[in-house]
Design an enzyme around this catalytic site. Structure first.
Site, PDB file in Angstrom:
ATOM      1  N   ASP A   7       0.845  -1.189   0.000  1.00 38.60           N
ATOM      2  CA  ASP A   7       0.000   0.000   0.000  1.00 38.60           C
ATOM      3  C   ASP A   7       0.879   1.236   0.000  1.00 38.60           C
ATOM      4  OD1 ASP A   7      -2.558   1.299   0.040  1.00 38.60           O
ATOM      5  OD2 ASP A   7      -2.174   1.849   2.127  1.00 38.60           O
ATOM      6  N   GLU A   9       0.680   5.739   0.402  1.00 41.74           N
ATOM      7  CA  GLU A   9      -0.049   6.987   0.625  1.00 41.74           C
ATOM      8  C   GLU A   9       0.657   8.060  -0.191  1.00 41.74           C
ATOM      9  OE1 GLU A   9      -2.877   7.100   2.007  1.00 41.74           O
ATOM     10  OE2 GLU A   9      -2.854   5.133   2.982  1.00 41.74           O
ATOM     11  N   HIS A  57      -4.946  10.923   5.058  1.00 37.97           N
ATOM     12  CA  HIS A  57      -3.937  10.054   5.689  1.00 37.97           C
ATOM     13  C   HIS A  57      -3.305  10.631   6.946  1.00 37.97           C
ATOM     14  CE1 HIS A  57      -1.290  12.774   3.571  1.00 37.97           C
ATOM     15  NE2 HIS A  57      -1.601  12.280   2.378  1.00 37.97           N
TER      16      HIS A  57
END
Length: 240
Positions: A7, A9, A57
């Site tokens: 993943d 951000e 985030h």
């Protein structure tokens, strides 16, 4: 089988418009279960982080000041990924951003044949239903109560559990069967339990009736013909 749950951000939604990766995380799984091996880096994007991205985030410019640039962590990331398939939720998004970062470093992009998109898998399994990571956690019973904001390492760990369910779910019976086969003790909830297998007894009359039913309904069944059926069970062999 080794796979990587990944993943990222970012500062925004489009690497072609100058958005950059600010966090990358990867969790190793083998045979669908996490091994404990983790890669996690915060990255200075070399640009401002828009307020709308921070709301998603939680990272601000101050949080990333002094962190390494992507070029400084790129080889470590590639070493961790190895040649394993890479699982990500909405994987084209993460691959697109990593491709842009690797190109800036003069490094080859990731092979798209390694990409496993868990979002596409979820849509296939649950068509017409919400398939965000949060929605999937609720649907398959994964605790995501700690997910107040997007966080790459937490999202990887949650996705690892969701991906296990998408691929068929936990099979505790297999663990028990292996323990019995190897003469080991099965441990449940911290307590050691000595399991003794109890064979299921089938009444002889019921077994004969079932055999007659199958023979009357299935013609030329392979499992009823030699060599699949022992000679003693072949009722026609004595007349041959």
């Amino acid at each position: 089988m080794r796979q990587i749950i990944l993943d990222t951000e970012t500062t925004g939604l489009d690497p072609l418009q100058g958005d950059r990766v600010i966090e990358v995380a990867a969790v190793e799984i083998v045979n669908l279960l996490p091994t404990g091996a983790v890669f996690h880096r915060l990255i200075d994007p070399g640009r401002d982080i828009p307020a709308e991205a921070t709301r998603i985030h939680g990272f601000t410019n101050a949080d990333l000041a002094g962190k390494p640039a992507f070029a400084a962590i790129a080889q470590d990331l590639l070493d961790f990924l190895g040649d394993a398939p890479i699982v990500a939720h909405n994987a084209p998004f993460d691959f697109g951003f990593l491709d842009a970062e690797f190109r800036r470093c003069g490094m080859p992009v990731l092979d798209r044949r390694r990409m496993v998109d868990s979002l596409a898998l979820a849509k296939e399994r649950y068509p017409g239903m919400p398939n965000s990571l949060d929605a999937l956690c609720r649907r398959v019973g994964v605790d995501n109560s700690m997910r107040a904001s997007h966080n790459a390492i937490l999202d990887c760990r949650l996705l690892a559990e969701v991906y296990l369910e998408l691929m068929g779910g936990k099979q505790p019976g297999f663990e028990l069967a292996a323990a019995l086969r190897d003469g080991r003790t099965f441990v449940a909830d911290g307590d050691a339990i000595a399991w003794e297998p109890i064979p299921i007894a089938i009444p002889e009359g019921r077994a004969v009736a079932h055999d007659a039913f199958v023979r009357s309904k299935v013609k030329d069944a392979l499992w009823l013909a030699p060599p699949f059926v022992p000679a003693a069970q072949d009722s026609t062999e004595g007349n041959a």
